[in-house]
Design a protein around this motif. Structure first.
Motif, PDB file in Angstrom:
ATOM      1  N   PRO A 293      85.076  46.586  59.532  1.00  0.00           N
ATOM      2  CA  PRO A 293      86.205  46.350  58.427  1.00  0.00           C
ATOM      3  C   PRO A 293      85.958  45.454  57.119  1.00  0.00           C
ATOM      4  O   PRO A 293      84.996  44.793  57.386  1.00  0.00           O
ATOM      5  CB  PRO A 293      87.453  45.931  59.508  1.00  0.00           C
ATOM      6  CG  PRO A 293      87.024  46.158  60.736  1.00  0.00           C
ATOM      7  CD  PRO A 293      85.674  46.007  60.775  1.00  0.00           C
ATOM      8  N   ARG A 294      86.789  45.671  56.336  1.00  0.00           N
ATOM      9  CA  ARG A 294      86.526  44.824  55.129  1.00  0.00           C
ATOM     10  C   ARG A 294      86.781  43.407  55.210  1.00  0.00           C
ATOM     11  O   ARG A 294      86.101  42.441  54.737  1.00  0.00           O
ATOM     12  CB  ARG A 294      87.363  45.501  54.164  1.00  0.00           C
ATOM     13  CG  ARG A 294      87.101  44.817  52.646  1.00  0.00           C
ATOM     14  CD  ARG A 294      85.791  44.792  52.090  1.00  0.00           C
ATOM     15  NE  ARG A 294      85.432  44.021  50.949  1.00  0.00           N
ATOM     16  CZ  ARG A 294      85.060  42.634  50.880  1.00  0.00           C
ATOM     17  NH1 ARG A 294      84.683  41.977  52.165  1.00  0.00           N
ATOM     18  NH2 ARG A 294      85.021  42.042  49.759  1.00  0.00           N
ATOM     19  N   THR A 295      87.786  42.879  55.905  1.00  0.00           N
ATOM     20  CA  THR A 295      88.456  41.530  55.591  1.00  0.00           C
ATOM     21  C   THR A 295      88.063  40.715  57.108  1.00  0.00           C
ATOM     22  O   THR A 295      87.678  41.317  58.269  1.00  0.00           O
ATOM     23  CB  THR A 295      89.992  41.620  55.676  1.00  0.00           C
ATOM     24  OG1 THR A 295      90.484  42.076  56.785  1.00  0.00           O
ATOM     25  CG2 THR A 295      90.360  42.435  54.476  1.00  0.00           C
ATOM     26  N   THR A 296      88.075  39.670  56.890  1.00  0.00           N
ATOM     27  CA  THR A 296      88.025  38.372  58.022  1.00  0.00           C
ATOM     28  C   THR A 296      89.027  38.897  59.166  1.00  0.00           C
ATOM     29  O   THR A 296      88.591  38.661  60.486  1.00  0.00           O
ATOM     30  CB  THR A 296      88.003  37.193  57.636  1.00  0.00           C
ATOM     31  OG1 THR A 296      89.366  37.047  56.953  1.00  0.00           O
ATOM     32  CG2 THR A 296      86.950  36.764  56.643  1.00  0.00           C
ATOM     33  N   TYR A 297      90.349  38.922  58.710  1.00  0.00           N
ATOM     34  CA  TYR A 297      91.225  39.061  60.024  1.00  0.00           C
ATOM     35  C   TYR A 297      91.174  40.530  60.566  1.00  0.00           C
ATOM     36  O   TYR A 297      91.846  40.499  61.408  1.00  0.00           O
ATOM     37  CB  TYR A 297      92.510  38.707  59.390  1.00  0.00           C
ATOM     38  CG  TYR A 297      92.981  39.493  57.891  1.00  0.00           C
ATOM     39  CD1 TYR A 297      93.557  40.598  58.023  1.00  0.00           C
ATOM     40  CD2 TYR A 297      92.757  38.934  56.763  1.00  0.00           C
ATOM     41  CE1 TYR A 297      93.806  41.419  56.954  1.00  0.00           C
ATOM     42  CE2 TYR A 297      93.204  39.441  55.552  1.00  0.00           C
ATOM     43  CZ  TYR A 297      93.603  40.539  55.692  1.00  0.00           C
ATOM     44  OH  TYR A 297      94.093  41.297  54.382  1.00  0.00           O
ATOM     45  N   THR A 298      90.445  41.479  59.904  1.00  0.00           N
ATOM     46  CA  THR A 298      90.306  42.784  60.786  1.00  0.00           C
ATOM     47  C   THR A 298      88.721  42.500  61.655  1.00  0.00           C
ATOM     48  O   THR A 298      88.587  43.180  62.622  1.00  0.00           O
ATOM     49  CB  THR A 298      90.328  43.972  59.962  1.00  0.00           C
ATOM     50  OG1 THR A 298      89.497  43.740  58.719  1.00  0.00           O
ATOM     51  CG2 THR A 298      91.754  43.980  59.410  1.00  0.00           C
ATOM     52  N   GLN A 299      87.898  42.133  61.006  1.00  0.00           N
ATOM     53  CA  GLN A 299      86.594  41.928  61.368  1.00  0.00           C
ATOM     54  C   GLN A 299      86.769  41.069  62.817  1.00  0.00           C
ATOM     55  O   GLN A 299      86.014  41.291  63.848  1.00  0.00           O
ATOM     56  CB  GLN A 299      85.431  41.114  60.532  1.00  0.00           C
ATOM     57  CG  GLN A 299      84.942  42.015  59.515  1.00  0.00           C
ATOM     58  CD  GLN A 299      84.175  41.381  58.587  1.00  0.00           C
ATOM     59  OE1 GLN A 299      83.708  40.273  58.876  1.00  0.00           O
ATOM     60  NE2 GLN A 299      83.798  42.061  57.540  1.00  0.00           N
ATOM     61  N   ILE A 300      87.434  40.102  63.021  1.00  0.00           N
ATOM     62  CA  ILE A 300      87.436  39.531  64.144  1.00  0.00           C
ATOM     63  C   ILE A 300      88.075  40.198  65.445  1.00  0.00           C
ATOM     64  O   ILE A 300      87.733  39.892  66.648  1.00  0.00           O
ATOM     65  CB  ILE A 300      88.432  38.191  63.976  1.00  0.00           C
ATOM     66  CG1 ILE A 300      88.138  36.981  65.308  1.00  0.00           C
ATOM     67  CG2 ILE A 300      90.006  38.562  63.944  1.00  0.00           C
ATOM     68  CD1 ILE A 300      88.865  35.997  65.052  1.00  0.00           C
ATOM     69  N   ASN A 301      88.535  41.495  65.146  1.00  0.00           N
ATOM     70  CA  ASN A 301      88.913  42.522  65.998  1.00  0.00           C
ATOM     71  C   ASN A 301      88.007  43.422  66.265  1.00  0.00           C
ATOM     72  O   ASN A 301      88.621  44.404  66.949  1.00  0.00           O
ATOM     73  CB  ASN A 301      90.446  42.711  65.928  1.00  0.00           C
ATOM     74  CG  ASN A 301      91.477  41.732  66.062  1.00  0.00           C
ATOM     75  OD1 ASN A 301      91.246  40.845  66.683  1.00  0.00           O
ATOM     76  ND2 ASN A 301      92.340  41.633  64.931  1.00  0.00           N
ATOM     77  N   ALA A 302      87.090  43.479  65.651  1.00  0.00           N
ATOM     78  CA  ALA A 302      86.196  44.428  65.648  1.00  0.00           C
ATOM     79  C   ALA A 302      85.025  44.726  66.615  1.00  0.00           C
ATOM     80  O   ALA A 302      84.180  45.392  66.731  1.00  0.00           O
ATOM     81  CB  ALA A 302      85.394  44.725  64.193  1.00  0.00           C
ATOM     82  N   GLY A 303      85.069  43.620  67.362  1.00  0.00           N
ATOM     83  CA  GLY A 303      84.142  43.692  68.668  1.00  0.00           C
ATOM     84  C   GLY A 303      84.757  42.874  70.001  1.00  0.00           C
ATOM     85  O   GLY A 303      86.154  42.771  70.083  1.00  0.00           O
ATOM     86  N   GLN A 304      83.724  42.406  70.851  1.00  0.00           N
ATOM     87  CA  GLN A 304      84.186  41.554  71.837  1.00  0.00           C
ATOM     88  C   GLN A 304      84.432  40.129  71.565  1.00  0.00           C
ATOM     89  O   GLN A 304      83.578  39.677  71.138  1.00  0.00           O
ATOM     90  CB  GLN A 304      83.423  41.948  73.132  1.00  0.00           C
ATOM     91  CG  GLN A 304      83.426  41.261  74.162  1.00  0.00           C
ATOM     92  CD  GLN A 304      82.540  41.250  75.340  1.00  0.00           C
ATOM     93  OE1 GLN A 304      81.587  42.178  75.049  1.00  0.00           O
ATOM     94  NE2 GLN A 304      82.441  40.430  76.224  1.00  0.00           N
ATOM     95  N   ARG A 305      85.457  39.673  71.769  1.00  0.00           N
ATOM     96  CA  ARG A 305      85.596  37.944  71.763  1.00  0.00           C
ATOM     97  C   ARG A 305      84.692  37.397  72.465  1.00  0.00           C
ATOM     98  O   ARG A 305      84.680  37.576  73.543  1.00  0.00           O
ATOM     99  CB  ARG A 305      87.225  37.633  71.839  1.00  0.00           C
ATOM    100  CG  ARG A 305      88.040  38.407  70.931  1.00  0.00           C
ATOM    101  CD  ARG A 305      88.022  37.627  69.370  1.00  0.00           C
ATOM    102  NE  ARG A 305      89.252  38.102  68.599  1.00  0.00           N
ATOM    103  CZ  ARG A 305      90.067  37.428  68.573  1.00  0.00           C
ATOM    104  NH1 ARG A 305      90.530  36.283  69.091  1.00  0.00           N
ATOM    105  NH2 ARG A 305      91.161  37.932  67.463  1.00  0.00           N
ATOM    106  N   VAL A 306      84.061  36.516  71.895  1.00  0.00           N
ATOM    107  CA  VAL A 306      83.205  35.366  72.791  1.00  0.00           C
ATOM    108  C   VAL A 306      83.602  33.968  72.396  1.00  0.00           C
ATOM    109  O   VAL A 306      83.983  33.829  71.462  1.00  0.00           O
ATOM    110  CB  VAL A 306      81.852  35.786  72.439  1.00  0.00           C
ATOM    111  CG1 VAL A 306      81.522  37.196  72.913  1.00  0.00           C
ATOM    112  CG2 VAL A 306      81.428  35.528  71.085  1.00  0.00           C
TER     113      VAL A 306
END
Length: 362
Positions: A293-306
């Protein structure tokens, strides 16, 4: 007999005297006000300027991410509107074709006189030929009914498309208004930061710029900005060399990011000549065949949190409570990121900003 003296007229008597007194009081109040306002803005120390400018840049970056989100919605709404209009044009063409066919059939019936079938049978000299023609006419009637149904269907579809287009247009205008608001916010923060930096001396400004470009670090409160220990830590981190990426895609994303080192931060940009923080990470992973995604607040949900202790090269690392900044982790406590206006894309330690989380692209 006592002489009566005529009293002398005061040059500021009556109303004139009162007016003069009022003006004098106003003048004194104005002078006091100016003196007070002059003392209200003492000269900021270089460390205070740095703190304010850093805060403004952080706020500008948060507004930049909102701008990016609004721009993404503008692009989506405009694309959807264009698709609706294209479909409406195709349906209109089909409608016109069906109408032309109906018009031709109606004209043929008019030319034939539209005689009652029983009368036509009575007048014909060849009943068998008439019955054959009647069968063809019946089939033509079925085709005509189908054409009418098609016309009605196209009319209904076009009406729905027009309603959808109107809704999309309203959404587009709303997103465009938000885009303008965020653009104004970003530019206002950057202008304010530039005004503050202009108060510094040439030497102070040079120290600040050195810190911004990675050759120095934050202020020590004494007017200087370089932190030798921090700079040594940065160099030591880079000296450890790159850590092996866990897979080929992560390696490609990191390789792409390294090739962008030294390019300028440009807010709202996705390359190739400049990037903002999320534009850089998006482009890096796009080079590896992954769409972020384009933004920081959507990129953080674009994968697996570590967790921070689980970080591996290629992970996205996020900063500040509002998730307003992102970098690409390369191992050894280091990342590649686009810091802010005036600071080029560079390698930096992840502990130079408040850590907010990390995501592994999968």
């Amino acid at each position: 007999m006592a002489a009566h003296r005529k009293p002398r007229n005061s040059p500021l008597g009556g109303q004139a005297a009162r007016t003069a007194a009022t003006l004098a009081l106003a003048s004194a109040a104005t002078a006091t006000l100016f003196e007070g306002s002059g003392q209200a803005e003492p000269r900021l120390t270089p460390a205070q300027v740095k703190a304010k400018v850093d805060r403004l840049y952080q706020e500008a970056e948060a507004a930049t991410e909102k701008y990016n989100g609004a721009k993404e919605k503008v692009d989506e709404a405009r694309g959807a509107l264009d698709r609706l209009r294209d479909e409406a044009a195709r349906r209109t063409a089909r409608l016109n074709t069906a109408r032309d066919a109906l018009g031709s059939t109606a004209a043929a019936q008019y030319r034939s006189g539209g005689l009652d079938p029983a009368v036509q049978l009575a007048l014909t000299s060849d009943p068998d030929e008439y019955l054959a023609r009647a069968a063809l006419a019946e089939k033509a009637g079925e085709r005509q009914a189908t054409a009418i149904t098609s016309v009605r269907r196209e009319l209904t579809g076009i009406a729905q498309l027009r309603a959808g287009s109107t809704e999309r247009l309203t959404q587009l205008r709303g997103h465009e208004a938000e885009l303008r608001r965020q653009k104004t916010a970003v530019q206002g923060k950057l202008d304010e930061a530039r005004t503050l930096l202009a108060r510094l001396t040439a030497e102070e400004r040079a120290r600040y710029e050195a810190a911004a470009t990675g050759s120095g670090r934050g202020g020590d409160g004494s007017g200087g900005f370089a932190d030798a220990a921090g700079a040594r830590a940065d160099r030591a981190g880079e000296a450890r060399g790159p850590v092996a990426a866990p897979n080929g895609r992560a390696a490609q994303a990191i390789s792409f990011a390294r090739n962008q080192l030294g390019k300028p931060y440009v807010w709202g940009a996705t390359g190739p000549s400049g990037y903002d923080c999320s534009g850089l990470t998006q482009a890096a992973w796009r080079s590896a065949g992954v769409s972020l995604p384009r933004t920081t607040y959507t990129q953080i949900n674009a994968g697996q949190r570590v967790s921070r202790s689980e970080l591996a090269p290629g992970d996205l690392v996020f900063f500040y409570s509002g998730i307003s900044h992102v970098g690409l982790y390369i191992g050894g406590g280091q990342m590649i990121h686009a810091p802010r206006p005036g600071a080029p894309i560079r390698v930096a330690p992840i502990d130079e900003m408040p850590f907010a989380g990390a995501t592994r692209v999968v």
